[in-house]
Design a protein around this motif. Structure first.
Motif, mmCIF file in Angstrom:
data_model
loop_
_atom_site.group_PDB
_atom_site.id
_atom_site.type_symbol
_atom_site.label_atom_id
_atom_site.label_comp_id
_atom_site.label_asym_id
_atom_site.label_seq_id
_atom_site.Cartn_x
_atom_site.Cartn_y
_atom_site.Cartn_z
ATOM 1 N N TYR A 84 -14.993 23.677 -51.220
ATOM 2 C CA TYR A 84 -16.178 23.348 -51.639
ATOM 3 C C TYR A 84 -17.032 23.064 -50.402
ATOM 4 O O TYR A 84 -16.513 22.245 -49.357
ATOM 5 C CB TYR A 84 -15.979 22.476 -52.595
ATOM 6 N N TYR A 85 -18.092 23.643 -50.247
ATOM 7 C CA TYR A 85 -19.127 23.263 -49.284
ATOM 8 C C TYR A 85 -20.418 22.680 -49.664
ATOM 9 O O TYR A 85 -20.886 22.985 -50.581
ATOM 10 C CB TYR A 85 -19.591 24.732 -48.380
ATOM 11 N N CYS A 86 -20.892 21.484 -48.854
ATOM 12 C CA CYS A 86 -22.116 20.982 -49.003
ATOM 13 C C CYS A 86 -22.987 21.896 -48.315
ATOM 14 O O CYS A 86 -22.872 22.064 -47.198
ATOM 15 C CB CYS A 86 -21.753 19.688 -48.319
ATOM 16 N N CYS A 130 -20.540 14.200 -49.746
ATOM 17 C CA CYS A 130 -21.072 14.843 -48.630
ATOM 18 C C CYS A 130 -21.935 13.716 -47.940
ATOM 19 O O CYS A 130 -22.968 13.482 -48.291
ATOM 20 C CB CYS A 130 -21.631 16.029 -48.675
ATOM 21 N N ILE A 132 -24.033 16.665 -60.057
ATOM 22 C CA ILE A 132 -24.401 16.495 -58.757
ATOM 23 C C ILE A 132 -25.372 15.378 -58.854
ATOM 24 O O ILE A 132 -26.201 15.055 -59.634
ATOM 25 C CB ILE A 132 -25.021 17.812 -58.227
ATOM 26 N N ARG A 177 -19.065 27.098 -53.217
ATOM 27 C CA ARG A 177 -17.531 27.213 -53.358
ATOM 28 C C ARG A 177 -17.264 28.718 -52.821
ATOM 29 O O ARG A 177 -17.987 29.447 -53.353
ATOM 30 C CB ARG A 177 -16.906 26.686 -54.670
ATOM 31 N N LEU A 218 -20.579 15.037 -56.025
ATOM 32 C CA LEU A 218 -20.460 16.243 -56.843
ATOM 33 C C LEU A 218 -19.024 15.747 -57.697
ATOM 34 O O LEU A 218 -18.075 15.762 -57.374
ATOM 35 C CB LEU A 218 -19.762 17.606 -56.326
ATOM 36 N N LEU A 231 -16.258 14.551 -55.324
ATOM 37 C CA LEU A 231 -16.434 15.153 -53.897
ATOM 38 C C LEU A 231 -17.724 14.280 -53.295
ATOM 39 O O LEU A 231 -18.598 13.837 -54.146
ATOM 40 C CB LEU A 231 -16.866 16.608 -53.706
ATOM 41 N N GLU A 242 -17.838 16.837 -45.720
ATOM 42 C CA GLU A 242 -17.397 16.598 -47.041
ATOM 43 C C GLU A 242 -16.167 15.823 -47.090
ATOM 44 O O GLU A 242 -15.349 15.876 -46.177
ATOM 45 C CB GLU A 242 -17.166 18.105 -47.741
ATOM 46 N N TRP A 266 -24.019 22.215 -53.692
ATOM 47 C CA TRP A 266 -22.564 22.555 -53.461
ATOM 48 C C TRP A 266 -22.247 24.035 -53.678
ATOM 49 O O TRP A 266 -22.936 24.547 -54.763
ATOM 50 C CB TRP A 266 -21.842 21.503 -54.400
#
Length: 124
Positions: free
Chosen positions: A94-96, A22, A70, A38, A81, A20, A6, A36
């Motif tokens: 924030y995670y992919c 990824c 997205i 979070r 994102l 964002l 990310e 995504w």
């Protein structure tokens, strides 16, 4: 090994925007639904937005509908994102995520791969 990296996090004021990205590698990106998630301090990780492998359908948690978008570029193995009208409650890591089983399952946190996360902080 599989990588989801990310980028684009940072500090922004209330009402501002961040984008964002990824970047995925070492798996067949175009076969996977992407999402995504979070995680805010002291809270569980939550789903934010998801997209099918083809990009034809998206799904959002209610709190970000109309503000976040997205999207994906399968030629570049990247999911994005776009976050607009940011609020302090959007502050989180924030995670992919990637799921071969599809959008229906990634929404339920059934994920095959996770990124390492990027911090988004929205100041009031």
């Amino acid at each position: 090994q599989v990588q989801l990296v990310e980028s684009g996090g940072g500090l922004v004021q209330t009402g501002g925007s961040l984008s964002l990205a990824c970047a995925a590698s070492r798996f067949t990106f175009s076969h996977y639904a992407m999402a995504w998630f979070r995680q805010a301090p002291g809270k569980e990780r939550e789903f934010v937005a998801g997209i099918t492998w083809s990009g034809d359908r998206t799904y959002y948690t209610d709190s970000v509908k109309g503000r976040f978008t997205i999207s994906r570029d399968n030629a570049k193995n990247t999911v994005f994102l776009q976050m607009n009208s940011l609020k302090p409650e959007d502050t989180a890591v924030y995670y992919c995520a990637a799921a071969l089983s599809g959008l229906t399952y990634i929404v339920k946190n059934e994920v095959d791969y996770w990124g390492q996360g990027t911090q988004v902080t929205v100041s009031s």
